[in-house]
Design a protein around this motif. Sequence first.
Motif, short mmCIF file in Angstrom:
data_model
loop_
_atom_site.label_atom_id
_atom_site.label_comp_id
_atom_site.label_asym_id
_atom_site.label_seq_id
_atom_site.Cartn_x
_atom_site.Cartn_y
_atom_site.Cartn_z
N UNK A 103 0.83 -1.19 0.00
CA UNK A 103 0.00 0.00 0.00
C UNK A 103 0.88 1.26 0.00
N UNK A 104 1.96 1.24 0.76
CA UNK A 104 2.89 2.38 0.78
C UNK A 104 3.53 2.59 -0.58
N UNK A 105 3.92 1.50 -1.22
CA UNK A 105 4.54 1.60 -2.55
C UNK A 105 3.55 2.14 -3.58
N UNK A 106 2.30 1.69 -3.49
CA UNK A 106 1.27 2.18 -4.40
C UNK A 106 1.00 3.66 -4.18
N UNK A 107 0.97 4.07 -2.93
CA UNK A 107 0.77 5.50 -2.63
C UNK A 107 1.92 6.32 -3.18
N UNK A 110 1.60 6.96 -6.73
CA UNK A 110 0.41 7.71 -7.11
C UNK A 110 -0.80 6.87 -7.38
N UNK A 111 -0.78 5.61 -6.94
CA UNK A 111 -1.92 4.71 -7.13
C UNK A 111 -2.64 4.56 -5.81
#
Length: 112
Positions: A103-107, A110-111
């Motif tokens: 979730x951190x990587x997606x944030x 920008x996802x």
Amino acid sequence: MNTNWRTASAIHLAAYVLWKLNWIHPFADGNGRTSRAVSYVVMSIKLDSLLPGTPTIPEQIAADKGPYYDALEEADSHWTKDAIDVSSLEKMLESMLAKQLLHAANEAAGQK
């Protein structure tokens, strides 16, 4: 814990703390919350990092305690046979950590 600090993984140490504090049950109230918080702190210290992402592992456990209780009971059943085996807790924590970090990587990308 101290004996195994250098050689054990962060996941193993966190799983052991999570189980052992719940097993000892040192408080009249708040044992689960305390053990989840301490376990998460141990993992963060061992990884030398503030772990990014949400929901955090403690939040994930609070949202669905069934797998957590099952893993604690499995560790307890091993203890009745004079064995320490927190592998179910380790698997649960690994999965939850992956979810938190993904979730951190997606944030960061920008996802949502």
